[in-house]
Design an enzyme around this catalytic site. Structure first.
Site, PDB file in Angstrom:
ATOM      1  N   ARG A   1     -23.175  -2.612  -4.152  1.00 33.32           N
ATOM      2  CA  ARG A   1     -24.417  -2.466  -4.821  1.00 33.32           C
ATOM      3  C   ARG A   1     -24.436  -0.994  -5.387  1.00 33.32           C
ATOM      4  NH1 ARG A   1     -28.442  -5.910  -4.083  1.00 33.32           N
ATOM      5  NH2 ARG A   1     -28.695  -7.379  -2.378  1.00 33.32           N
TER       6      ARG A   1
ATOM      7  N   LYS B   1       1.018  -1.262   0.005  1.00 34.60           N
ATOM      8  CA  LYS B   1      -0.097  -0.046   0.046  1.00 34.60           C
ATOM      9  C   LYS B   1       0.810   1.338  -0.089  1.00 34.60           C
ATOM     10  CE  LYS B   1      -3.963  -1.995   2.567  1.00 34.60           C
ATOM     11  NZ  LYS B   1      -5.093  -2.124   1.698  1.00 34.60           N
TER      12      LYS B   1
ATOM     13  N   GLY C   1      -8.759  -8.363   5.069  1.00 36.53           N
ATOM     14  CA  GLY C   1      -7.586  -7.409   5.859  1.00 36.53           C
ATOM     15  C   GLY C   1      -7.423  -8.137   7.157  1.00 36.53           C
ATOM     16  N   SER C   2      -8.089  -7.531   8.159  1.00 36.24           N
ATOM     17  CA  SER C   2      -7.964  -7.813   9.569  1.00 36.24           C
ATOM     18  C   SER C   2      -8.541  -9.178   9.942  1.00 36.24           C
ATOM     19  CB  SER C   2      -8.399  -6.657  10.313  1.00 36.24           C
ATOM     20  OG  SER C   2      -8.154  -5.567   9.819  1.00 36.24           O
TER      21      SER C   2
END
Lengths: 313, 205
Positions: free
Chosen positions: A186, A102, A256-257
């Site tokens: 969405r 990142k 991620g986490s």
């Protein structure tokens, strides 16, 4: 087995089959191409080489190398920056799958460093503290491909116009709460369907409303999809979360986490991989979801002080 | 004709679209029962380590191997080439390869993503018009058995001056099995998929 065979019959004028042109690298085709190869897979956040090996063992298609997972960034506060190059190198050494890393929004110098480290993808990420309040990185200026987050179709198309080769929902990273990722998916997919119904004149109004280039709006309207793969990120914590977003139309998932903040990361990682592949097979998702131990704790997003998804412009 | 596309992970959509353009019906293959009644199978691009693992957990590994042994026509691109090869280096020790084509391949042998490239290939089997090929973290063919027909090559990498200057195979065929280190499914040229379909027709299964 001989080293390399001599070419078969029907070879070229010099007696050899050859690649006729020079090899061309860093094209849009090869940048988007790697994203296409990751489809149906799971990209996992890892903070150590050991975690990277656990991720690869579990069937991750790629790992995201970072110093702190979003849940810790959220809890600890402070400025979140690009990872230490030594950590990225160690993770590159540890696994054979692609390694992403990142950079802060707008921080093109961090992205240059990541390119010099030969990572396979750069995530210009809202999870890190933004470096520029108005500008994202000019991603066309790089050889390395970029993935960027988006909350709606306009944001996705702006990032693509800047050169992003993959789009992911932002979700709300570090919460273990899927609600924001669902909202973003969405929104993006719903607007893609709506743009597809627009006539020529209405597309200009869409471009204005989305604050996105008309050529990209036209491309979306005609193809019925983004010009680059659309993955889901932000809040995936369970195999069912992965199955949900894949059924909604995500083409792959970032976790991620959710894995390394859970009780049994290796088993959970494997289960999320299986659920992402077999997302339309509830019996299989049920089977892999059994007895995984506690998921990450999770946060109610309406109570958050800091919304990471608001970062980016 | 019904062609299965292994759909555990990777660019399944592109292969199915390519086959549809040729009027060939396809079926995603995720479970052992999806293999029944196939005239051929495509192993798409993706991450070979992931696909290898999912082949095991889905119960497909053995039945797919049996079909390949029986001579089911197969077309593997990139990760698919790795899975169909006879040996793999720089992969995981537990990585599966079926040995359906007698090739030794090195995973990511051309380098990381920054080294991914496009180029034009001479492929006499497909006519005089070159094939535009897209290589993404592609496998490098380091050895090919006598039974392997090499249909296209690229010049050996300039970065290895000590090595032989023999060109590197990138498109190979052995019997009903076709493999490419590149991704014909990512371009609009359908000649390679048509070539695969014609090998199925030749076999007259």
């Amino acid at each position: 087995m001989p080293a390399v065979p001599s070419p078969g019959s029907g070879s070229g004028a010099d007696g050899r089959l050859t690649c006729m042109d020079e090899r061309v690298t860093a094209t849009t085709r090869v940048k988007r191409g790697l994203a296409e190869m990751l489809r149906g897979g799971v990209i996992m956040d890892v903070v150590t080489a050991e975690q990277a090996r656990v991720a690869e063992d579990a069937g991750a298609v790629a790992v995201m190398a970072l110093e702190r997972v979003p849940a810790d960034i959220r809890a600890q506060g402070g400025v979140a920056r690009m990872s230490d190059p030594a950590l990225i190198e160690a993770i590159k050494e540890a696994v054979t799958i692609p390694v992403m890393a990142k950079a802060r929004i707008g921080h093109f110098a961090e992205a240059q460093v990541l390119q010099a480290l030969e990572v396979d993808y750069v995530d210009e990420s809202e999870v890190l503290t933004p470096a520029d309040e108005a500008h994202h990185i000019d991603k066309w200026a790089f050889q390395v491909p970029f993935v960027c987050g988006a909350t709606d179709l306009g944001e996705a198309l702006r990032r693509i116009s800047e050169g992003a080769a993959m789009i992911r929902s932002k979700g709300e990273a570090g919460t273990g709460n899927i609600v924001e990722a669902v909202r973003h998916l969405r929104s993006i997919l719903g607007d893609i369907r709506a743009v597809g119904q627009a006539d020529g004149a209405e597309r200009y109004a869409w471009a204005k409303r989305l604050a996105a280039p008309i050529d990209l709006v036209t491309e979306v309207a005609e193809s019925g999809r983004l010009p680059v793969p659309l993955f889901c990120a932000g809040g995936i914590a369970t195999p069912s979360d992965a199955a949900l977003v894949m059924q909604l139309g995500a083409e792959a998932v970032f976790v991620g986490s959710g894995i390394f903040k859970s009780e049994d990361p290796a088993r959970r990682a494997r289960a999320v991989v299986e659920a992402t592949t077999h997302f339309d097979d509830p019996a299989l998702v049920a089977k892999v979801s059994r007895g995984l131990g506690a998921p990450m704790a999770g946060l109610e997003t309406s109570a958050l002080e800091q919304r990471l998804a608001d970062r980016g412009w | 004709m019904l062609v299965g596309v292994l759909a555990l992970q990777g660019d399944v959509t592109e292969h199915r679209a390519a086959l549809a353009e040729l009027g060939v019906e396809s079926r995603p293959v995720r479970r052992p029962e999806d293999l029944s009644g196939l005239d051929g199978v495509v192993l798409p691009g993706g991450e070979s380590t992931t696909v290898s693992l999912l082949l095991g957990s889905s119960g497909l590994a053995e039945p797919l191997g049996k079909e390949l042994e029986r001579g089911l026509p197969a077309f593997g691109t990139c990760a698919g080439m790795i899975l169909l090869a006879s040996s793999v280096s720089d992969g995981r020790p537990d990585q599966r390869c079926y040995g359906a084509v007698d090739l030794a391949v090195r995973r990511n042998g051309y380098g990381r993503q920054l080294a991914s490239f496009e180029c034009d290939l001479e492929v006499p089997a497909l006519g005089s018009e070159p094939v535009h090929a897209v290589f993404i973290r592609a496998p490098l063919v380091e050895g090919a058995g006598d039974g392997v027909e090499v249909l296209a090559t690229v010049p050996a990498a300039a970065s290895s001056p000590g090595q032989t200057s023999d060109p590197t195979p990138v498109l190979c065929r052995q019997g009903p099995v076709l493999v490419s280190a590149f991704h014909p499914e990512l371009t609009d040229d359908r000649r390679l998929h048509r070539y695969f379909v014609s090998t199925i027709e030749e076999r007259g299964r």
